[in-house]
Each structure stands twice: as C-alpha cells, then as structure tokens.
Design a protein around this motif. Structure first.
Motif, PDB file in Angstrom:
ATOM      1  N   THR A   1       0.826  -1.210   0.000  1.00 22.88           N
ATOM      2  CA  THR A   1       0.000   0.000   0.000  1.00 22.88           C
ATOM      3  C   THR A   1       0.863   1.264   0.000  1.00 22.88           C
ATOM      4  OG1 THR A   1      -0.234  -0.106   2.409  1.00 22.88           O
ATOM      5  CG2 THR A   1      -1.999  -1.106   1.083  1.00 22.88           C
ATOM      6  N   GLY A   2       2.173   1.100  -0.182  1.00 26.26           N
ATOM      7  CA  GLY A   2       3.070   2.234  -0.360  1.00 26.26           C
ATOM      8  C   GLY A   2       3.624   2.848   0.906  1.00 26.26           C
ATOM      9  N   ASN A   3       3.475   2.190   2.038  1.00 29.35           N
ATOM     10  CA  ASN A   3       3.982   2.741   3.291  1.00 29.35           C
ATOM     11  C   ASN A   3       5.218   1.948   3.730  1.00 29.35           C
ATOM     12  OD1 ASN A   3       4.409   3.845   5.813  1.00 29.35           O
ATOM     13  ND2 ASN A   3       2.249   3.893   6.352  1.00 29.35           N
ATOM     14  N   ASN A   4       6.343   2.255   3.094  1.00 29.60           N
ATOM     15  CA  ASN A   4       7.574   1.506   3.364  1.00 29.60           C
ATOM     16  C   ASN A   4       8.118   1.746   4.762  1.00 29.60           C
ATOM     17  OD1 ASN A   4       7.583   0.258   0.863  1.00 29.60           O
ATOM     18  ND2 ASN A   4       8.645   1.970  -0.085  1.00 29.60           N
ATOM     19  N   GLY A   5       7.856   2.914   5.338  1.00 27.24           N
ATOM     20  CA  GLY A   5       8.302   3.181   6.703  1.00 27.24           C
ATOM     21  C   GLY A   5       7.651   2.237   7.691  1.00 27.24           C
ATOM     22  N   MET A   6       6.333   2.080   7.581  1.00 27.69           N
ATOM     23  CA  MET A   6       5.633   1.172   8.492  1.00 27.69           C
ATOM     24  C   MET A   6       5.963  -0.291   8.178  1.00 27.69           C
ATOM     25  SD  MET A   6       4.244   2.848  10.851  1.00 27.69           S
ATOM     26  CE  MET A   6       3.285   1.536  11.605  1.00 27.69           C
ATOM     27  N   ALA A   7       6.269  -0.584   6.915  1.00 30.13           N
ATOM     28  CA  ALA A   7       6.710  -1.940   6.572  1.00 30.13           C
ATOM     29  C   ALA A   7       8.005  -2.254   7.321  1.00 30.13           C
ATOM     30  CB  ALA A   7       6.909  -2.079   5.071  1.00 30.13           C
ATOM     31  N   SER A   8       8.890  -1.276   7.411  1.00 24.87           N
ATOM     32  CA  SER A   8      10.147  -1.474   8.145  1.00 24.87           C
ATOM     33  C   SER A   8       9.901  -1.613   9.640  1.00 24.87           C
ATOM     34  CB  SER A   8      11.108  -0.315   7.872  1.00 24.87           C
ATOM     35  OG  SER A   8      11.558  -0.363   6.541  1.00 24.87           O
TER      36      SER A   8
ATOM     37  N   ALA B   1      14.650  -0.943  12.164  1.00 25.89           N
ATOM     38  CA  ALA B   1      14.143   0.190  12.943  1.00 25.89           C
ATOM     39  C   ALA B   1      14.826   1.489  12.505  1.00 25.89           C
ATOM     40  CB  ALA B   1      14.360  -0.056  14.437  1.00 25.89           C
ATOM     41  N   ARG B   2      16.124   1.437  12.236  1.00 28.72           N
ATOM     42  CA  ARG B   2      16.835   2.630  11.732  1.00 28.72           C
ATOM     43  C   ARG B   2      16.271   3.061  10.383  1.00 28.72           C
ATOM     44  NH1 ARG B   2      21.225  -0.119  13.101  1.00 28.72           N
ATOM     45  NH2 ARG B   2      21.945   0.350  15.177  1.00 28.72           N
TER      46      ARG B   2
ATOM     47  N   LEU C   1       9.931   7.658   8.336  1.00 27.56           N
ATOM     48  CA  LEU C   1       8.722   8.137   9.012  1.00 27.56           C
ATOM     49  C   LEU C   1       8.939   9.507   9.642  1.00 27.56           C
ATOM     50  CD1 LEU C   1       7.767   4.798  10.779  1.00 27.56           C
ATOM     51  CD2 LEU C   1       6.606   5.842   8.827  1.00 27.56           C
ATOM     52  N   PRO C   2       7.865  10.274   9.788  1.00 28.73           N
ATOM     53  CA  PRO C   2       7.992  11.578  10.462  1.00 28.73           C
ATOM     54  C   PRO C   2       8.422  11.401  11.917  1.00 28.73           C
ATOM     55  CG  PRO C   2       5.855  11.389   9.358  1.00 28.73           C
ATOM     56  CD  PRO C   2       6.511  10.042   9.291  1.00 28.73           C
ATOM     57  N   ARG C   3       9.384  12.202  12.329  1.00 28.98           N
ATOM     58  CA  ARG C   3       9.885  12.133  13.706  1.00 28.98           C
ATOM     59  C   ARG C   3       8.732  12.355  14.680  1.00 28.98           C
ATOM     60  NH1 ARG C   3      14.802  12.267  15.997  1.00 28.98           N
ATOM     61  NH2 ARG C   3      14.974  13.115  18.086  1.00 28.98           N
ATOM     62  N   GLY C   4       8.637  11.467  15.661  1.00 28.87           N
ATOM     63  CA  GLY C   4       7.606  11.587  16.680  1.00 28.87           C
ATOM     64  C   GLY C   4       6.287  10.908  16.346  1.00 28.87           C
ATOM     65  N   SER C   5       6.152  10.391  15.124  1.00 29.07           N
ATOM     66  CA  SER C   5       4.918   9.687  14.749  1.00 29.07           C
ATOM     67  C   SER C   5       4.858   8.357  15.503  1.00 29.07           C
ATOM     68  CB  SER C   5       4.882   9.443  13.239  1.00 29.07           C
ATOM     69  OG  SER C   5       5.886   8.517  12.861  1.00 29.07           O
ATOM     70  N   PRO C   6       3.669   7.746  15.613  1.00 29.85           N
ATOM     71  CA  PRO C   6       3.580   6.471  16.347  1.00 29.85           C
ATOM     72  C   PRO C   6       4.541   5.394  15.822  1.00 29.85           C
ATOM     73  CG  PRO C   6       1.398   7.353  15.985  1.00 29.85           C
ATOM     74  CD  PRO C   6       2.353   8.226  15.205  1.00 29.85           C
ATOM     75  N   GLY C   7       4.650   5.259  14.509  1.00 25.24           N
ATOM     76  CA  GLY C   7       5.575   4.268  13.949  1.00 25.24           C
ATOM     77  C   GLY C   7       7.018   4.599  14.265  1.00 25.24           C
TER      78      GLY C   7
END
Length: 113
Positions: free
Chosen positions: A56-63, A83-84, A90-96
């Motif tokens: 679905t295009g969310n590679n940050g959350m995939a990581s 995690a790095r 991901l945006p700094r401070g976001s839940p992910g």
C-alpha cells in the motif's frame, strides 16, 4: 464465529494478500492492523503486516513491522537495522517512529549487557 480473534484476523489478512489486488491489499492491511492490536507478538502476522504496508506504499511502516518481527524473534541486531530504516522514512515523533525508536533503545540496552 470469532471474527475478533487475532489468529482469525491474521489468516483473513493473509488470504486477502494472496489475491494481490489493490483493494484487497487495503482490506488486508486493515485486518492485519486489528490483529496486531490484539496480539503484537505473532511473527507470521507481523511479516504479513509488513507486506501489506509495502503493497500500500507505506515503506516506513513496513520497516517498523519487520523490525518488530525480528525483535519478537530475539534477533535484535537485525531488528535495529530495520528500525533505523523506519526512522529515516517516518515523520519524527509519529507512532511508527516511536515504535522504531523503542526497538533501537531495546537493542542498545541488550548490546550493553
């Protein structure tokens, strides 16, 4: 009979991912996120969740999901790598981002032992 059970939700999500169509990938993501909320320690569900995020295009959350999967398995060095990567996407401070940061902190703590 038990639509809120995490194993049922995870299996439903996995079945939807097998179809590999955009609409079903989005439905799979929703089901797998519900499964994760109920049981965040299922490595197979975390793998499927990472696939759903990626499709679905969310590679940050995939990581993040991949990092969590490795952390659950006790492979903290590999978890830290993912995690790095997540923190960079991901945006700094976001839940992910915060979940990824928690994994990095746990990996660092284990490394110091």
């Amino acid at each position: 009979m038990a639509p809120k059970e995490p194993l049922i939700l995870a299996g439903y999500g996995r079945a939807l991912l097998a179809l590999d169509r955009p609409a079903e990938n989005r439905k799979a993501l929703a089901a797998l996120e519900k499964a994760r909320a109920r049981d965040p320690r299922d490595p197979r569900m975390l793998r499927d969740l990472a696939v759903a995020y990626a499709r679905t295009g969310n590679n940050g959350m995939a990581s993040v999901a991949t990092a969590e999967r490795y952390a659950v398995a006790g492979r903290m060095k590999t978890a830290a790598v993912h995690a790095r990567r997540a923190e960079g996407l991901l945006p700094r401070g976001s839940p992910g981002w915060l979940r990824a940061d928690d994994i990095l902190a746990a990996a660092e703590k284990l490394k110091q032992r």
